[in-house]
Structures are given as C-alpha cells and as structure tokens.
Scaffold this motif. Sequence first.
Motif, PDB file in Angstrom:
ATOM      1  N   ALA A 145      28.729  43.514  39.154  1.00 58.72           N
ATOM      2  CA  ALA A 145      27.929  44.338  40.089  1.00 58.72           C
ATOM      3  C   ALA A 145      26.718  44.948  39.411  1.00 58.72           C
ATOM      4  O   ALA A 145      25.672  45.127  40.051  1.00 58.72           O
ATOM      5  N   SER A 146      26.838  45.264  38.149  1.00 57.57           N
ATOM      6  CA  SER A 146      25.702  45.884  37.473  1.00 57.57           C
ATOM      7  C   SER A 146      24.529  44.913  37.328  1.00 57.57           C
ATOM      8  O   SER A 146      23.386  45.329  37.190  1.00 57.57           O
ATOM      9  N   GLY A 147      24.793  43.610  37.377  1.00 53.87           N
ATOM     10  CA  GLY A 147      23.731  42.625  37.245  1.00 53.87           C
ATOM     11  C   GLY A 147      23.124  42.202  38.571  1.00 53.87           C
ATOM     12  O   GLY A 147      22.218  41.359  38.619  1.00 53.87           O
ATOM     13  N   TYR A 148      23.602  42.791  39.680  1.00 52.99           N
ATOM     14  CA  TYR A 148      23.085  42.420  41.000  1.00 52.99           C
ATOM     15  C   TYR A 148      21.675  42.955  41.196  1.00 52.99           C
ATOM     16  O   TYR A 148      21.382  44.108  40.919  1.00 52.99           O
ATOM     17  N   ARG A 149      20.796  42.041  41.676  1.00 52.49           N
ATOM     18  CA  ARG A 149      19.413  42.433  41.977  1.00 52.49           C
ATOM     19  C   ARG A 149      19.128  42.086  43.433  1.00 52.49           C
ATOM     20  O   ARG A 149      19.140  40.900  43.799  1.00 52.49           O
ATOM     21  N   PRO A 150      18.885  43.086  44.274  1.00 52.47           N
ATOM     22  CA  PRO A 150      18.674  42.842  45.701  1.00 52.47           C
ATOM     23  C   PRO A 150      17.466  41.951  45.994  1.00 52.47           C
ATOM     24  O   PRO A 150      17.440  41.254  47.023  1.00 52.47           O
ATOM     25  N   ASP A 151      16.486  41.914  45.112  1.00 53.71           N
ATOM     26  CA  ASP A 151      15.298  41.102  45.373  1.00 53.71           C
ATOM     27  C   ASP A 151      15.576  39.605  45.244  1.00 53.71           C
ATOM     28  O   ASP A 151      14.745  38.785  45.627  1.00 53.71           O
ATOM     29  N   ARG A 185      25.212  36.282  47.269  1.00 53.21           N
ATOM     30  CA  ARG A 185      25.717  36.476  45.909  1.00 53.21           C
ATOM     31  C   ARG A 185      27.232  36.322  45.883  1.00 53.21           C
ATOM     32  O   ARG A 185      27.791  35.711  44.980  1.00 53.21           O
ATOM     33  N   LEU A 186      27.902  36.864  46.899  1.00 50.15           N
ATOM     34  CA  LEU A 186      29.352  36.773  46.972  1.00 50.15           C
ATOM     35  C   LEU A 186      29.801  35.315  47.119  1.00 50.15           C
ATOM     36  O   LEU A 186      30.772  34.882  46.472  1.00 50.15           O
ATOM     37  N   PHE A 187      29.083  34.540  47.940  1.00 46.91           N
ATOM     38  CA  PHE A 187      29.413  33.120  48.072  1.00 46.91           C
ATOM     39  C   PHE A 187      29.177  32.366  46.758  1.00 46.91           C
ATOM     40  O   PHE A 187      29.937  31.467  46.405  1.00 46.91           O
ATOM     41  N   GLY A 188      28.134  32.717  46.036  1.00 46.23           N
ATOM     42  CA  GLY A 188      27.875  32.085  44.743  1.00 46.23           C
ATOM     43  C   GLY A 188      28.972  32.382  43.743  1.00 46.23           C
ATOM     44  O   GLY A 188      29.429  31.499  43.009  1.00 46.23           O
ATOM     45  N   ILE A 189      29.425  33.634  43.726  1.00 52.64           N
ATOM     46  CA  ILE A 189      30.529  34.017  42.829  1.00 52.64           C
ATOM     47  C   ILE A 189      31.797  33.281  43.228  1.00 52.64           C
ATOM     48  O   ILE A 189      32.539  32.766  42.383  1.00 52.64           O
ATOM     49  N   ALA A 190      32.050  33.177  44.531  1.00 54.89           N
ATOM     50  CA  ALA A 190      33.240  32.469  45.023  1.00 54.89           C
ATOM     51  C   ALA A 190      33.199  30.998  44.613  1.00 54.89           C
ATOM     52  O   ALA A 190      34.217  30.424  44.201  1.00 54.89           O
ATOM     53  N   ALA A 213      41.246  37.470  45.356  1.00 57.81           N
ATOM     54  CA  ALA A 213      41.272  38.608  44.433  1.00 57.81           C
ATOM     55  C   ALA A 213      40.388  38.330  43.220  1.00 57.81           C
ATOM     56  O   ALA A 213      39.647  39.217  42.761  1.00 57.81           O
ATOM     57  N   ASP A 214      40.445  37.099  42.711  1.00 58.09           N
ATOM     58  CA  ASP A 214      39.616  36.741  41.556  1.00 58.09           C
ATOM     59  C   ASP A 214      38.128  36.829  41.900  1.00 58.09           C
ATOM     60  O   ASP A 214      37.311  37.260  41.075  1.00 58.09           O
ATOM     61  N   VAL A 215      37.762  36.423  43.128  1.00 55.10           N
ATOM     62  CA  VAL A 215      36.360  36.476  43.552  1.00 55.10           C
ATOM     63  C   VAL A 215      35.885  37.923  43.574  1.00 55.10           C
ATOM     64  O   VAL A 215      34.818  38.251  43.033  1.00 55.10           O
ATOM     65  N   PHE A 216      36.673  38.808  44.166  1.00 56.31           N
ATOM     66  CA  PHE A 216      36.234  40.195  44.268  1.00 56.31           C
ATOM     67  C   PHE A 216      36.262  40.891  42.909  1.00 56.31           C
ATOM     68  O   PHE A 216      35.422  41.737  42.625  1.00 56.31           O
ATOM     69  N   LEU A 217      37.187  40.508  42.033  1.00 53.59           N
ATOM     70  CA  LEU A 217      37.183  41.055  40.672  1.00 53.59           C
ATOM     71  C   LEU A 217      35.928  40.613  39.923  1.00 53.59           C
ATOM     72  O   LEU A 217      35.304  41.408  39.215  1.00 53.59           O
ATOM     73  N   ALA A 218      35.554  39.348  40.083  1.00 59.16           N
ATOM     74  CA  ALA A 218      34.343  38.844  39.424  1.00 59.16           C
ATOM     75  C   ALA A 218      33.104  39.518  40.001  1.00 59.16           C
ATOM     76  O   ALA A 218      32.167  39.860  39.264  1.00 59.16           O
ATOM     77  N   ALA A 219      33.099  39.733  41.321  1.00 61.07           N
ATOM     78  CA  ALA A 219      31.950  40.398  41.953  1.00 61.07           C
ATOM     79  C   ALA A 219      31.840  41.835  41.470  1.00 61.07           C
ATOM     80  O   ALA A 219      30.738  42.326  41.176  1.00 61.07           O
ATOM     81  N   ARG A 220      32.967  42.500  41.360  1.00 60.03           N
ATOM     82  CA  ARG A 220      32.939  43.891  40.891  1.00 60.03           C
ATOM     83  C   ARG A 220      32.524  43.960  39.421  1.00 60.03           C
ATOM     84  O   ARG A 220      31.769  44.847  39.015  1.00 60.03           O
ATOM     85  N   GLY A 221      32.992  42.995  38.612  1.00 59.44           N
ATOM     86  CA  GLY A 221      32.648  42.986  37.198  1.00 59.44           C
ATOM     87  C   GLY A 221      31.177  42.705  36.950  1.00 59.44           C
ATOM     88  O   GLY A 221      30.607  43.125  35.947  1.00 59.44           O
TER      89      GLY A 221
END
Length: 151
Positions: free
Chosen positions: A16-22, A29-34, A6-14
């Motif tokens: 999300a605006s900084g995600y850059r697909p390039d 990215r999700l593994f890095g946040i985890a 839950a903490d991982v997905f909360l951090a990913a959602r928080g």
Amino acid sequence: AADLTADVFLAARGSASGYRPDRGAPVARLFGIARNVLSGHARGLARESGAPARLSGRRLLGDEDVAALEERIDAQRAFRALAEQHAALSEPLRAALDLVVLDQLTPAEAARALGVTQATVRVRLHRARRALRGSAPAQRPVRETHLEVAR
C-alpha cells in the motif's frame, strides 16, 4: 479460493505504501496484484507437481536393463566402426556397394546407373566386401548379412 483471496489482500496491504493514484484506479491495482499472486501460486503448484514426477522417473537398473544398455552400446560401437570402414572405401567401391546394398539394386541396374559394365560392378562389390571384412573386428558387423544377400 479463500486462501488466494487472503493472499491478494495481504499483498495489497503490504504494498500500500507504494501505491500511486496517478498510475491508475485502485481496482486496477488490486487486479494486477491478484494476477501476480495467482500466477505465483500456479508456478508453485507446477513446481510441486513436477517434483514427484522427476523423482518417480528414476529407478535402479536391473540386470536385464544393464544387459540391454550394453547391447545398445556395442551395437553403436559396431555401427561407428562399419561407418568408418565404409567412408574409407574409394568412391567407385562405395558407390557400387551403396547402390546394391542400400538401394537394393541388382548389379545390372547398378551398372546402368554408374555407366559401367556389370562385371565392373561385381568386381567393385567383391573388393568392397573384402575391404570391409578385412578391417572388421572379430565379430561380424550387423549390416554384413545384407552384403551376403546382395551377391
């Protein structure tokens, strides 16, 4: 595990605006946040488990503990005084004393090592002992018992 997920997905959602697909795939990215969330959790556990250990290591000193500390302090003070007296001896006196007391050679062996007569070594030992006793405090130094044995 559920809380960490839950903490991982909360951090990913928080973030999300900084995600850059390039910069890489979303799963990377999700593994890095985890990884970051998991390492933060491990640091928190280490802090929590270390706090009781730090606190439990402290206790009040009893009378026996205080007496033992005082004895150690007195012994250190006596050792320092004896070391200063030893350092103040002349080199020939100190060499003879060290060979007989520390290295446990006989006066004859010390004489051979120093290249002098046995009588010279005995005179130097006598002078060194007298100098150490003359400048010693009222208590006898701890190492003086070894000086008596070396005669």
